[in-house]
Design an enzyme around this catalytic site. Structure first.
Site, mmCIF file in Angstrom:
data_model
loop_
_atom_site.group_PDB
_atom_site.id
_atom_site.type_symbol
_atom_site.label_atom_id
_atom_site.label_comp_id
_atom_site.label_asym_id
_atom_site.label_seq_id
_atom_site.Cartn_x
_atom_site.Cartn_y
_atom_site.Cartn_z
ATOM 1 N N LYS A 66 34.549 38.545 3.981
ATOM 2 C CA LYS A 66 35.759 37.884 4.455
ATOM 3 C C LYS A 66 35.936 38.063 5.951
ATOM 4 O O LYS A 66 35.316 38.910 6.585
ATOM 5 C CB LYS A 66 36.983 38.445 3.718
ATOM 6 C CG LYS A 66 37.000 38.124 2.228
ATOM 7 C CD LYS A 66 37.004 36.625 1.960
ATOM 8 C CE LYS A 66 38.303 35.977 2.355
ATOM 9 N NZ LYS A 66 38.299 34.508 2.102
ATOM 10 N N GLU A 105 31.015 29.056 5.649
ATOM 11 C CA GLU A 105 31.512 27.799 5.075
ATOM 12 C C GLU A 105 31.140 26.557 5.879
ATOM 13 O O GLU A 105 31.320 25.431 5.393
ATOM 14 C CB GLU A 105 33.038 27.852 4.890
ATOM 15 C CG GLU A 105 33.854 27.795 6.171
ATOM 16 C CD GLU A 105 34.052 29.143 6.842
ATOM 17 O OE1 GLU A 105 34.829 29.199 7.816
ATOM 18 O OE2 GLU A 105 33.437 30.137 6.386
ATOM 19 N N ARG A 133 51.057 28.731 0.011
ATOM 20 C CA ARG A 133 50.862 29.825 0.964
ATOM 21 C C ARG A 133 49.940 30.840 0.302
ATOM 22 O O ARG A 133 49.941 30.986 -0.921
ATOM 23 C CB ARG A 133 52.180 30.481 1.359
ATOM 24 C CG ARG A 133 53.001 30.995 0.187
ATOM 25 C CD ARG A 133 54.249 31.728 0.649
ATOM 26 N NE ARG A 133 55.144 32.061 -0.452
ATOM 27 C CZ ARG A 133 54.994 33.086 -1.277
ATOM 28 N NH1 ARG A 133 53.944 33.902 -1.123
ATOM 29 N NH2 ARG A 133 55.857 33.328 -2.240
ATOM 30 N N LEU A 183 37.941 19.924 -0.192
ATOM 31 C CA LEU A 183 37.484 20.620 1.018
ATOM 32 C C LEU A 183 37.004 19.610 2.039
ATOM 33 O O LEU A 183 36.232 18.703 1.714
ATOM 34 C CB LEU A 183 36.337 21.584 0.695
ATOM 35 C CG LEU A 183 35.688 22.234 1.923
ATOM 36 C CD1 LEU A 183 36.572 23.356 2.452
ATOM 37 C CD2 LEU A 183 34.296 22.761 1.610
ATOM 38 N N SER A 231 32.212 28.611 -4.472
ATOM 39 C CA SER A 231 32.912 27.453 -5.032
ATOM 40 C C SER A 231 32.644 27.347 -6.525
ATOM 41 O O SER A 231 33.533 26.975 -7.305
ATOM 42 C CB SER A 231 32.459 26.165 -4.323
ATOM 43 O OG SER A 231 32.833 26.178 -2.967
ATOM 44 N N ILE A 262 31.891 20.694 -5.601
ATOM 45 C CA ILE A 262 31.377 21.830 -6.370
ATOM 46 C C ILE A 262 32.483 22.514 -7.164
ATOM 47 O O ILE A 262 32.331 22.828 -8.350
ATOM 48 C CB ILE A 262 30.687 22.849 -5.440
ATOM 49 C CG1 ILE A 262 29.531 22.197 -4.662
ATOM 50 C CG2 ILE A 262 30.178 24.040 -6.241
ATOM 51 C CD1 ILE A 262 28.427 21.660 -5.542
ATOM 52 N N VAL A 263 33.625 22.753 -6.531
ATOM 53 C CA VAL A 263 34.744 23.384 -7.236
ATOM 54 C C VAL A 263 35.191 22.507 -8.396
ATOM 55 O O VAL A 263 35.359 22.972 -9.529
ATOM 56 C CB VAL A 263 35.926 23.645 -6.274
ATOM 57 C CG1 VAL A 263 37.166 24.065 -7.060
ATOM 58 C CG2 VAL A 263 35.571 24.725 -5.263
ATOM 59 N N TYR A 296 32.386 34.609 6.002
ATOM 60 C CA TYR A 296 33.366 33.528 5.869
ATOM 61 C C TYR A 296 34.427 33.722 6.948
ATOM 62 O O TYR A 296 34.945 34.828 7.131
ATOM 63 C CB TYR A 296 34.040 33.562 4.499
ATOM 64 C CG TYR A 296 33.185 33.070 3.362
ATOM 65 C CD1 TYR A 296 32.713 31.764 3.329
ATOM 66 C CD2 TYR A 296 32.855 33.915 2.299
ATOM 67 C CE1 TYR A 296 31.927 31.310 2.277
ATOM 68 C CE2 TYR A 296 32.074 33.469 1.251
ATOM 69 C CZ TYR A 296 31.613 32.163 1.243
ATOM 70 O OH TYR A 296 30.832 31.714 0.207
ATOM 71 N N ARG A 343 34.221 42.556 -3.138
ATOM 72 C CA ARG A 343 32.845 42.135 -2.899
ATOM 73 C C ARG A 343 32.235 42.931 -1.745
ATOM 74 O O ARG A 343 32.944 43.562 -0.957
ATOM 75 C CB ARG A 343 32.791 40.639 -2.570
ATOM 76 C CG ARG A 343 33.114 39.727 -3.737
ATOM 77 C CD ARG A 343 33.241 38.269 -3.303
ATOM 78 N NE ARG A 343 34.462 38.032 -2.549
ATOM 79 C CZ ARG A 343 34.826 36.851 -2.064
ATOM 80 N NH1 ARG A 343 34.044 35.791 -2.249
ATOM 81 N NH2 ARG A 343 35.955 36.716 -1.400
ATOM 82 N N HIS A 388 36.824 30.626 7.998
ATOM 83 C CA HIS A 388 37.957 29.727 7.694
ATOM 84 C C HIS A 388 38.955 29.713 8.857
ATOM 85 O O HIS A 388 40.132 30.066 8.703
ATOM 86 C CB HIS A 388 38.641 30.147 6.395
ATOM 87 C CG HIS A 388 37.764 30.059 5.184
ATOM 88 N ND1 HIS A 388 37.348 28.848 4.664
ATOM 89 C CD2 HIS A 388 37.206 31.021 4.403
ATOM 90 C CE1 HIS A 388 36.591 29.067 3.607
ATOM 91 N NE2 HIS A 388 36.471 30.376 3.434
ATOM 92 N N ILE A 406 42.959 27.237 -0.684
ATOM 93 C CA ILE A 406 44.005 27.835 0.142
ATOM 94 C C ILE A 406 43.448 28.467 1.416
ATOM 95 O O ILE A 406 44.146 28.576 2.428
ATOM 96 C CB ILE A 406 44.827 28.855 -0.684
ATOM 97 C CG1 ILE A 406 46.073 29.318 0.074
ATOM 98 C CG2 ILE A 406 43.963 30.029 -1.116
ATOM 99 C CD1 ILE A 406 47.061 28.227 0.357
ATOM 100 N N ASP A 407 42.180 28.897 1.406
ATOM 101 C CA ASP A 407 41.561 29.441 2.618
ATOM 102 C C ASP A 407 41.618 28.457 3.777
ATOM 103 O O ASP A 407 41.632 28.859 4.949
ATOM 104 C CB ASP A 407 40.093 29.812 2.361
ATOM 105 C CG ASP A 407 39.935 31.226 1.822
ATOM 106 O OD1 ASP A 407 40.721 32.097 2.231
ATOM 107 O OD2 ASP A 407 39.050 31.450 0.998
ATOM 108 N N VAL A 416 45.619 32.359 -4.600
ATOM 109 C CA VAL A 416 44.877 33.543 -4.175
ATOM 110 C C VAL A 416 43.731 33.128 -3.255
ATOM 111 O O VAL A 416 42.915 32.271 -3.607
ATOM 112 C CB VAL A 416 44.346 34.326 -5.389
ATOM 113 C CG1 VAL A 416 43.457 35.479 -4.942
ATOM 114 C CG2 VAL A 416 45.510 34.839 -6.230
#
Length: 370
Positions: A74, A117, A278, A239, A133, A177-178, A93, A15, A95, A268-269, A297
């Protein structure tokens, strides 16, 4: 303001944080936009595309050195820390809750870190998290279906089944949302779909929206144990804004799940909802614990980079324009959503939930104003 758009260097991240349309808007506002060479290639955007809209194409070093505000997708990696400057705005982002080393790196550089986020509206919604999401929720069903195939280590399940054969069972944990977007895709496979959430009103809403095609169950430990044990595919879609994800699925619970079942841990973030999760990458996406395939991922939308880039920048650009037009301090004083987004400033953690998750002192933004 001088705005920098560096190329993402996280593994398998394609991205980019700005499209040519964003460059056009910011230049029309009177700002300068610096784009690192080949920054948009992974999303199908060339240097010429940017140059035609007035961006300056520079090296990574020049972008970081000259920009007042760095806009990324990221979080910075350790090799990027030295490129950041004191009081430079970092808009991306982050996190931070499960990432003490990253947090300390940003504190040491004394950047003004605004995390997509945690930009939060008065109604509690997270406008800059929503587009990714949506993408991750929809992708979660595709990825789960792939790893249910026998050649990928799964049970050999076709989620939709065929006439005379039971369909697969998808269990979604979390109705945000997810979870909603995962449910939309899950219904399309003709699988059986169960969604668990702790909010009864949310479950009522989901039942109405999907007209009973999604089975809604109150989330508690007993129900989580029961439904994960029956699932072919579990999608973790929980979340807590700015905080670490709660560990809802323990190693012991995995032992009761079907061998070859799959868990896609979308959050996972923020640490993920499995005790055994992990972070993984697109080039090495899965691992197995207790016979259960884990897909963890950390940048799922990066695999569909062009769609994700345009979806993300549609949401992030208005706030970037506000920061550039008003300047950092005025923009944050006047915008409560942006104040929620500020995670670190002048070497302090400025978001209470992030500070609590990391065991660090929380210092309100207002106390750091000159």
């Amino acid at each position: 303001m001088i705005i920098g758009v560096p190329k993402e260097i996280k593994e398998d991240e394609y991205r980019v944080s700005m499209t040519p349309a964003g460059v056009t808007e910011l230049i029309a506002d009177g700002h300068t936009v610096l784009v690192e060479e080949t920054a948009g290639e992974g999303s199908g955007i060339t240097d010429d595309d940017y140059a035609r809209t007035g961006a300056k194409i520079l090296s990574c070093k020049e972008v970081f050195e000259q920009a007042d505000m760095i806009i990324k997708v990221k979080e910075p990696l350790p090799e990027e820390f030295p490129r950041l400057r004191e009081n430079q705005i970092l808009y991306t982002y982050l996190h931070l809750a499960p990432a003490p080393e990253l947090t300390q790196g940003l504190l040491d550089r004394k950047v003004a870190g605004i995390a997509y986020e945690t930009v939060q509206m008065e109604d509690g919604s997270l406008p800059l998290l929503v587009p990714m999401s949506e993408v991750a929720g929809r992708m979660s069903v595709h990825e789960g279906a792939k790893y249910l195939e026998r050649e990928n280590g799964g049970r050999g399940i076709l989620l939709g089944g065929v006439p005379g054969v039971d369909p697969g069972h998808i269990v979604i944990i979390g109705g945000g949302i997810v979870g909603m977007n995962a449910a939309k895709m899950a219904i399309g496979t003709s699988a059986r779909v169960t969604l668990l959430d702790i909010d009864l009103e949310r479950l009522r809403f989901i039942d109405d929206i999907f007209n009973g095609r999604v089975k809604t169950i109150m989330s508690n430990k007993l129900n989580l144990c029961e439904y994960t044990a029956m699932a072919d595919l579990v999608i973790g879609a929980v979340l807590l804004t700015g905080a670490r994800s709660p560990k809802l699925i323990t190693r012991d619970m995995l032992k009761s799940m079907r061998t070859g079942s799959v868990v896609v841990d979308v959050g996972i973030d923020q640490g993920g909802i499995l005790e055994t999760s992990r972070p993984t990458t697109h080039s090495d996406p899965i691992f197995e614990v207790e016979g259960v395939i884990h897909y963890c991922v950390a940048n799922m939308p990066g695999a569909v980079a062009r769609t994700s880039t345009y979806a993300l920048t549609n949401a992030t650009l208005p706030y970037a324009r506000e920061l550039a037009h008003k300047g950092f301090k005025t923009a944050l004083v006047e915008s409560r959503p942006l104040r929620h987004g500020l995670n670190v400033y002048k070497g302090h953690v400025t978001h209470p939930v992030v500070a609590e998750a990391l065991g660090m002192e929380y210092v309100p933004f207002e106390k750091l104003l000159d």
